[in-house]
Write an enzyme that holds these catalytic residues in place. Structure first.
Site, PDB file in Angstrom:
ATOM      1  N   ARG A 119      16.416 -33.849 -22.295  1.00  0.00           N
ATOM      2  CA  ARG A 119      17.391 -34.938 -22.170  1.00  0.00           C
ATOM      3  C   ARG A 119      17.370 -35.543 -20.767  1.00  0.00           C
ATOM      4  O   ARG A 119      17.404 -36.753 -20.597  1.00  0.00           O
ATOM      5  CB  ARG A 119      18.792 -34.428 -22.524  1.00  0.00           C
ATOM      6  CG  ARG A 119      19.887 -35.458 -22.445  1.00  0.00           C
ATOM      7  CD  ARG A 119      19.682 -36.777 -23.195  1.00  0.00           C
ATOM      8  NE  ARG A 119      19.114 -36.653 -24.503  1.00  0.00           N
ATOM      9  CZ  ARG A 119      18.451 -37.637 -25.124  1.00  0.00           C
ATOM     10  NH1 ARG A 119      18.283 -38.799 -24.553  1.00  0.00           N
ATOM     11  NH2 ARG A 119      17.948 -37.460 -26.310  1.00  0.00           N
TER      12      ARG A 119
ATOM     13  N   LYS B 130      21.811 -51.489  -3.611  1.00  0.00           N
ATOM     14  CA  LYS B 130      22.851 -50.919  -4.467  1.00  0.00           C
ATOM     15  C   LYS B 130      22.216 -50.065  -5.551  1.00  0.00           C
ATOM     16  O   LYS B 130      22.008 -50.508  -6.676  1.00  0.00           O
ATOM     17  CB  LYS B 130      23.701 -52.030  -5.065  1.00  0.00           C
ATOM     18  CG  LYS B 130      24.414 -52.836  -4.001  1.00  0.00           C
ATOM     19  CD  LYS B 130      25.034 -54.075  -4.572  1.00  0.00           C
ATOM     20  CE  LYS B 130      25.585 -54.922  -3.434  1.00  0.00           C
ATOM     21  NZ  LYS B 130      25.663 -56.313  -3.789  1.00  0.00           N
TER      22      LYS B 130
ATOM     23  N   LYS C 111      27.521 -60.374   7.154  1.00  0.00           N
ATOM     24  CA  LYS C 111      28.236 -60.673   5.918  1.00  0.00           C
ATOM     25  C   LYS C 111      29.567 -61.364   6.210  1.00  0.00           C
ATOM     26  O   LYS C 111      30.028 -61.393   7.344  1.00  0.00           O
ATOM     27  CB  LYS C 111      28.458 -59.387   5.127  1.00  0.00           C
ATOM     28  CG  LYS C 111      27.158 -58.729   4.661  1.00  0.00           C
ATOM     29  CD  LYS C 111      27.372 -57.466   3.884  1.00  0.00           C
ATOM     30  CE  LYS C 111      28.166 -57.621   2.629  1.00  0.00           C
ATOM     31  NZ  LYS C 111      27.611 -58.412   1.561  1.00  0.00           N
TER      32      LYS C 111
ATOM     33  N   GLU D 134      25.045 -64.286   5.528  1.00  0.00           N
ATOM     34  CA  GLU D 134      25.634 -64.590   4.226  1.00  0.00           C
ATOM     35  C   GLU D 134      26.569 -65.788   4.413  1.00  0.00           C
ATOM     36  O   GLU D 134      27.509 -65.723   5.204  1.00  0.00           O
ATOM     37  CB  GLU D 134      26.405 -63.367   3.741  1.00  0.00           C
ATOM     38  CG  GLU D 134      27.098 -63.559   2.412  1.00  0.00           C
ATOM     39  CD  GLU D 134      27.890 -62.332   2.030  1.00  0.00           C
ATOM     40  OE1 GLU D 134      27.326 -61.472   1.340  1.00  0.00           O
ATOM     41  OE2 GLU D 134      29.068 -62.227   2.443  1.00  0.00           O
TER      42      GLU D 134
ATOM     43  N   ASP E  63      25.761 -67.193  -0.859  1.00  0.00           N
ATOM     44  CA  ASP E  63      26.581 -66.237  -1.601  1.00  0.00           C
ATOM     45  C   ASP E  63      27.487 -66.956  -2.584  1.00  0.00           C
ATOM     46  O   ASP E  63      28.412 -67.662  -2.176  1.00  0.00           O
ATOM     47  CB  ASP E  63      27.408 -65.407  -0.618  1.00  0.00           C
ATOM     48  CG  ASP E  63      28.180 -64.303  -1.313  1.00  0.00           C
ATOM     49  OD1 ASP E  63      27.615 -63.663  -2.214  1.00  0.00           O
ATOM     50  OD2 ASP E  63      29.349 -64.093  -0.951  1.00  0.00           O
TER      51      ASP E  63
END
Length: 183
Positions: A18, A53, A85, A119, A140
């Site tokens: 599995r 991510k 960011k 960003e 973004d």
């Protein structure tokens, strides 16, 4: 077609079965989804990129799967580039620092091999980041119209990247804006 041939004790094989199937399914799913996005933008110069991510401990495997699907790796860690960011911009604004200040400081302190990416949520931010010397502009969650205008602004000055809301249904229209990278 066989992916693998396993030999060994039946009890050991059944215990691991599995986990092995889940592993192969995950990697195959990432490669297949990446291939679908790559195919969706065929005919355009936009490259499909992954992000950082990933599931903890699986980054190398996930990124390998992206490459097998025809995509490209964005970066392995935060140390592979500087990404300014929106939360960095907002936090530093509370100290009286502008986006221009952030980009200039990043360029002054970065190694020569490191690029600075910003960003941007607005075309005004794109203009400021370009004037400050950013080498990559990340659009973004912008509309396709905003991205197309941003691409014109960046031509010859910075690479462009689309991020946010990317799906198999939206990828081709985003590529049509002329962005270099879609993550």
């Amino acid at each position: 077609m066989n992916v693998a041939v396993i030999r060994g004790r039946m009890s050991s094989i059944l215990r691991a079965e599995r986990t092995a199937l889940n592993f192969v399914q995950r990697m195959s799913g990432i490669a297949t989804a990446t291939r679908a996005l790559v195919d969706a933008v065929e005919g355009y110069d936009s490259k499909i990129l992954d992000t950082r991510k990933t599931v903890p401990g699986w980054r190398l495997l996930d990124k390998y799967s992206v490459r097998m699907g025809g995509g490209h790796n964005h970066r392995m860690s935060t140390g592979d580039g500087i990404l300014i960011k929106d939360n960095h911009i907002a936090a530093m604004a509370t100290r009286g620092e502008s986006l221009t200040d952030l980009v200039r400081r990043a360029r002054e302190t970065a190694l020569h091999t490191i690029r600075v990416e910003v960003e941007c949520d607005t075309l005004e931010q794109v203009a400021e980041a370009l004037d400050a010397g950013a080498e990559l502009i990340l659009f973004d969650n912008m509309t396709n119209e905003q991205m197309a205008e941003g691409v014109k602004m960046c031509k010859g000055r910075a690479l462009t990247e689309a991020s946010g809301g990317i799906t198999i249904e939206t990828a081709r229209a985003i590529a049509e804006t002329g962005v270099d990278l879609i993550s």
